[in-house]
Write a protein that holds these residues in place. Sequence first.
Motif, PDB file in Angstrom:
ATOM      1  N   GLU A  50      -6.537  13.989  17.341  1.00 42.89           N
ATOM      2  CA  GLU A  50      -6.104  14.938  18.347  1.00 42.89           C
ATOM      3  C   GLU A  50      -4.907  15.913  17.791  1.00 42.89           C
ATOM      4  N   ARG A  51      -3.937  15.399  17.043  1.00 41.47           N
ATOM      5  CA  ARG A  51      -2.900  15.891  16.694  1.00 41.47           C
ATOM      6  C   ARG A  51      -3.231  17.051  15.715  1.00 41.47           C
ATOM      7  N   ILE A  52      -4.181  16.607  14.749  1.00 40.09           N
ATOM      8  CA  ILE A  52      -4.805  17.490  13.775  1.00 40.09           C
ATOM      9  C   ILE A  52      -5.772  18.460  14.067  1.00 40.09           C
ATOM     10  N   TYR A  57       6.356   2.355   7.743  1.00 43.93           N
ATOM     11  CA  TYR A  57       6.496   3.698   7.595  1.00 43.93           C
ATOM     12  C   TYR A  57       5.563   4.616   8.639  1.00 43.93           C
ATOM     13  N   HIS A  58       5.509   3.917   9.850  1.00 41.24           N
ATOM     14  CA  HIS A  58       4.831   4.584  11.000  1.00 41.24           C
ATOM     15  C   HIS A  58       5.949   5.489  11.563  1.00 41.24           C
ATOM     16  N   GLY A  59       5.355   6.479  12.540  1.00 41.98           N
ATOM     17  CA  GLY A  59       6.374   7.044  13.372  1.00 41.98           C
ATOM     18  C   GLY A  59       7.123   8.236  12.774  1.00 41.98           C
ATOM     19  N   ARG A  60       6.803   8.701  11.523  1.00 37.31           N
ATOM     20  CA  ARG A  60       7.659   9.626  10.771  1.00 37.31           C
ATOM     21  C   ARG A  60       6.645  10.721  10.607  1.00 37.31           C
ATOM     22  N   GLY A  61       5.329  11.046  10.975  1.00 36.15           N
ATOM     23  CA  GLY A  61       4.529  12.174  10.697  1.00 36.15           C
ATOM     24  C   GLY A  61       3.785  12.059   9.375  1.00 36.15           C
ATOM     25  N   LEU A  62       4.095  10.979   8.640  1.00 38.49           N
ATOM     26  CA  LEU A  62       3.565  10.911   7.185  1.00 38.49           C
ATOM     27  C   LEU A  62       1.914  10.642   7.147  1.00 38.49           C
ATOM     28  N   ALA A  63       1.509   9.931   8.129  1.00 36.06           N
ATOM     29  CA  ALA A  63      -0.193   9.893   8.134  1.00 36.06           C
ATOM     30  C   ALA A  63      -0.763  11.204   8.560  1.00 36.06           C
ATOM     31  N   THR A  64      -0.011  12.093   9.417  1.00 35.02           N
ATOM     32  CA  THR A  64      -0.506  13.212  10.085  1.00 35.02           C
ATOM     33  C   THR A  64      -0.361  14.256   8.715  1.00 35.02           C
ATOM     34  N   GLU A  65       0.478  14.332   8.081  1.00 32.46           N
ATOM     35  CA  GLU A  65       0.725  14.955   6.801  1.00 32.46           C
ATOM     36  C   GLU A  65      -0.459  14.678   5.824  1.00 32.46           C
ATOM     37  N   ARG A  99      -9.340   1.661  21.434  1.00 34.48           N
ATOM     38  CA  ARG A  99      -8.104   0.997  22.086  1.00 34.48           C
ATOM     39  C   ARG A  99      -6.784   1.652  21.052  1.00 34.48           C
ATOM     40  N   ASN A 100      -7.186   2.184  19.761  1.00 30.03           N
ATOM     41  CA  ASN A 100      -6.138   2.556  18.925  1.00 30.03           C
ATOM     42  C   ASN A 100      -5.567   3.977  19.253  1.00 30.03           C
ATOM     43  N   GLN A 101      -4.746   3.630  20.090  1.00 30.60           N
ATOM     44  CA  GLN A 101      -4.043   4.995  20.605  1.00 30.60           C
ATOM     45  C   GLN A 101      -3.256   5.783  19.500  1.00 30.60           C
ATOM     46  N   PRO A 102      -2.623   5.107  18.617  1.00 27.52           N
ATOM     47  CA  PRO A 102      -1.968   5.758  17.329  1.00 27.52           C
ATOM     48  C   PRO A 102      -2.942   6.829  16.773  1.00 27.52           C
ATOM     49  N   SER A 103      -3.964   6.227  16.493  1.00 26.80           N
ATOM     50  CA  SER A 103      -5.175   6.998  15.577  1.00 26.80           C
ATOM     51  C   SER A 103      -5.845   8.092  16.422  1.00 26.80           C
ATOM     52  N   VAL A 104      -5.981   7.986  17.820  1.00 22.59           N
ATOM     53  CA  VAL A 104      -6.376   8.910  18.670  1.00 22.59           C
ATOM     54  C   VAL A 104      -5.390  10.236  18.663  1.00 22.59           C
ATOM     55  N   ARG A 105      -4.174   9.571  18.737  1.00 23.26           N
ATOM     56  CA  ARG A 105      -3.216  10.774  18.892  1.00 23.26           C
ATOM     57  C   ARG A 105      -3.197  11.506  17.574  1.00 23.26           C
ATOM     58  N   LEU A 106      -3.055  10.693  16.184  1.00 20.17           N
ATOM     59  CA  LEU A 106      -3.188  11.421  15.184  1.00 20.17           C
ATOM     60  C   LEU A 106      -4.223  12.370  15.038  1.00 20.17           C
ATOM     61  N   GLY A 161     -10.350   9.130   6.852  1.00 19.12           N
ATOM     62  CA  GLY A 161      -9.835   7.635   7.352  1.00 19.12           C
ATOM     63  C   GLY A 161      -8.366   7.451   6.655  1.00 19.12           C
ATOM     64  N   PHE A 162      -7.452   6.724   7.483  1.00 23.76           N
ATOM     65  CA  PHE A 162      -6.043   6.563   7.085  1.00 23.76           C
ATOM     66  C   PHE A 162      -5.674   5.096   7.427  1.00 23.76           C
ATOM     67  N   VAL A 163      -4.943   4.500   6.841  1.00 24.04           N
ATOM     68  CA  VAL A 163      -4.096   3.173   6.839  1.00 24.04           C
ATOM     69  C   VAL A 163      -2.685   3.092   6.362  1.00 24.04           C
ATOM     70  N   PHE A 164      -1.670   2.908   7.204  1.00 28.39           N
ATOM     71  CA  PHE A 164      -0.432   2.984   6.662  1.00 28.39           C
ATOM     72  C   PHE A 164       0.390   1.850   6.829  1.00 28.39           C
ATOM     73  N   ASN A 165       1.309   1.391   5.934  1.00 28.93           N
ATOM     74  CA  ASN A 165       2.304   0.260   6.138  1.00 28.93           C
ATOM     75  C   ASN A 165       2.930   0.684   7.359  1.00 28.93           C
TER      76      ASN A 165
HETATM   77  C1  LIG Z   1      -3.294   5.404  12.472  1.00 32.48           C
HETATM   78  C2  LIG Z   1      -1.994   5.315  11.807  1.00 32.48           C
HETATM   79  C3  LIG Z   1      -1.828   5.563  10.275  1.00 32.48           C
HETATM   80  C4  LIG Z   1      -1.156   6.064  12.572  1.00 32.48           C
HETATM   81  O1  LIG Z   1       0.195   6.210  12.206  1.00 32.48           O
HETATM   82  P1  LIG Z   1       1.293   6.972  12.870  1.00 32.48           P
HETATM   83  O2  LIG Z   1       2.738   6.536  12.356  1.00 32.48           O
HETATM   84  O3  LIG Z   1       1.321   6.978  14.431  1.00 32.48           O
HETATM   85  O4  LIG Z   1       1.132   8.526  12.511  1.00 32.48           O
HETATM   86  P2  LIG Z   1       2.224   9.559  11.729  1.00 32.48           P
HETATM   87  O5  LIG Z   1       2.996   8.898  10.451  1.00 32.48           O
HETATM   88  O6  LIG Z   1       1.393  10.718  11.619  1.00 32.48           O
HETATM   89  O7  LIG Z   1       3.328   9.536  12.594  1.00 32.48           O
HETATM   90  C5  LIG Z   1       3.227  10.312  13.786  1.00 32.48           C
HETATM   91  C6  LIG Z   1       3.920   9.909  15.008  1.00 32.48           C
HETATM   92  O8  LIG Z   1       5.399  10.058  14.830  1.00 32.48           O
HETATM   93  C7  LIG Z   1       6.222  10.799  15.342  1.00 32.48           C
HETATM   94  N1  LIG Z   1       6.921  11.648  14.537  1.00 32.48           N
HETATM   95  C8  LIG Z   1       8.283  11.361  14.371  1.00 32.48           C
HETATM   96  N2  LIG Z   1       8.874  12.179  13.263  1.00 32.48           N
HETATM   97  C9  LIG Z   1       7.782  13.126  13.037  1.00 32.48           C
HETATM   98  C10 LIG Z   1       7.790  14.307  12.101  1.00 32.48           C
HETATM   99  N3  LIG Z   1       8.576  14.769  11.484  1.00 32.48           N
HETATM  100  N4  LIG Z   1       6.670  15.034  11.992  1.00 32.48           N
HETATM  101  C11 LIG Z   1       5.700  14.525  12.666  1.00 32.48           C
HETATM  102  N5  LIG Z   1       5.274  13.290  13.489  1.00 32.48           N
HETATM  103  C12 LIG Z   1       6.662  12.623  13.737  1.00 32.48           C
HETATM  104  C13 LIG Z   1       4.952  11.363  16.013  1.00 32.48           C
HETATM  105  O9  LIG Z   1       5.657  12.162  17.421  1.00 32.48           O
HETATM  106  C14 LIG Z   1       4.011  10.588  16.258  1.00 32.48           C
HETATM  107  O10 LIG Z   1       4.364   9.801  17.298  1.00 32.48           O
HETATM  108  P3  LIG Z   1       3.357   9.552  18.612  1.00 32.48           P
HETATM  109  O11 LIG Z   1       1.994   9.136  17.844  1.00 32.48           O
HETATM  110  O12 LIG Z   1       4.127   8.282  19.409  1.00 32.48           O
HETATM  111  O13 LIG Z   1       3.497  10.665  19.143  1.00 32.48           O
HETATM  112  C15 LIG Z   1      -1.186   3.892  11.773  1.00 32.48           C
HETATM  113  O14 LIG Z   1      -1.059   3.386  13.194  1.00 32.48           O
HETATM  114  C16 LIG Z   1      -2.226   2.818  11.220  1.00 32.48           C
HETATM  115  O15 LIG Z   1      -1.923   2.801   9.703  1.00 32.48           O
HETATM  116  N6  LIG Z   1      -2.933   2.038  11.851  1.00 32.48           N
HETATM  117  C17 LIG Z   1      -3.642   0.978  11.184  1.00 32.48           C
HETATM  118  C18 LIG Z   1      -5.058   1.580  10.664  1.00 32.48           C
HETATM  119  C19 LIG Z   1      -5.943   2.237  11.429  1.00 32.48           C
HETATM  120  O16 LIG Z   1      -6.107   2.140  12.758  1.00 32.48           O
HETATM  121  N7  LIG Z   1      -6.419   3.349  10.785  1.00 32.48           N
HETATM  122  C20 LIG Z   1      -7.136   4.366  11.882  1.00 32.48           C
HETATM  123  C21 LIG Z   1      -8.643   3.901  12.311  1.00 32.48           C
HETATM  124  S1  LIG Z   1      -9.563   3.309  11.276  1.00 32.48           S
END
Ligand SMILES: CC(C)(COP(=O)(O)OP(=O)(O)OC[C@H]1O[C@@H](n2cnc3c(N)ncnc32)[C@H](O)[C@@H]1OP(=O)(O)O)[C@@H](O)C(=O)NCCC(=O)NCCS
Length: 124
Positions: free
Chosen positions: A77-79, A35-43, A68-75, A28-32
Amino acid sequence: MVWREAGKVVGEVGLKWLSREHRQGETGFVFNPDYHGRGLATEAAEAMLALGFDNLGWHRIIGSCDARNQPSVRLMERIGMRREAHFVHNEIIKGEWGEEFVYAILDHEWKARRPSAGPCRHTC
Ligand SMILES: CC(C)(COP(=O)(O)OP(=O)(O)OC[C@H]1O[C@@H](n2cnc3c(N)ncnc32)[C@H](O)[C@@H]1OP(=O)(O)O)[C@@H](O)C(=O)NCCC(=O)NCCS
């Protein structure tokens, strides 16, 4: 997770041992939001899969999120995680029925994505 370049704690990832007998775990993951949208959570999430599969010898790792949590879904699926379940009205969230996705990945699926990978190189 500490982003070294910024010198800041930017988020948290976890790994939970669900069953020793069946070699199952959960991540599981939660990020500030700053710092979203940089790929840090994916790494960070990939580092958890590497730890579970390569170092602990797990067979299956799951993750779940609100449907409804599309960022988490994308993350997930990305991994390389697959959606295994879509639970409908399985919990009440802020007074309303919610929906939940459960994702999973198996050890051989993980290894197929990283053919040359050895044990986890992260400092985890
Ligand atoms: C779930 C969560 C961690 C995802 O955060 P995120 O910022 O989307 O994930 P990443 O840090 O991996 O960033 C990936 C995004 O950055 C983009 N990105 C930009 N530069 C990048 C790089 N150098 N490398 C990889 N991705 C990059 C990716 O394209 C992706 O964008 P997209 O999802 O629009 O395609 C965040 O939304 C969160 O903390 N949510 C609240 C807690 C939560 O819901 N937790 C999970 C369920 S319990």
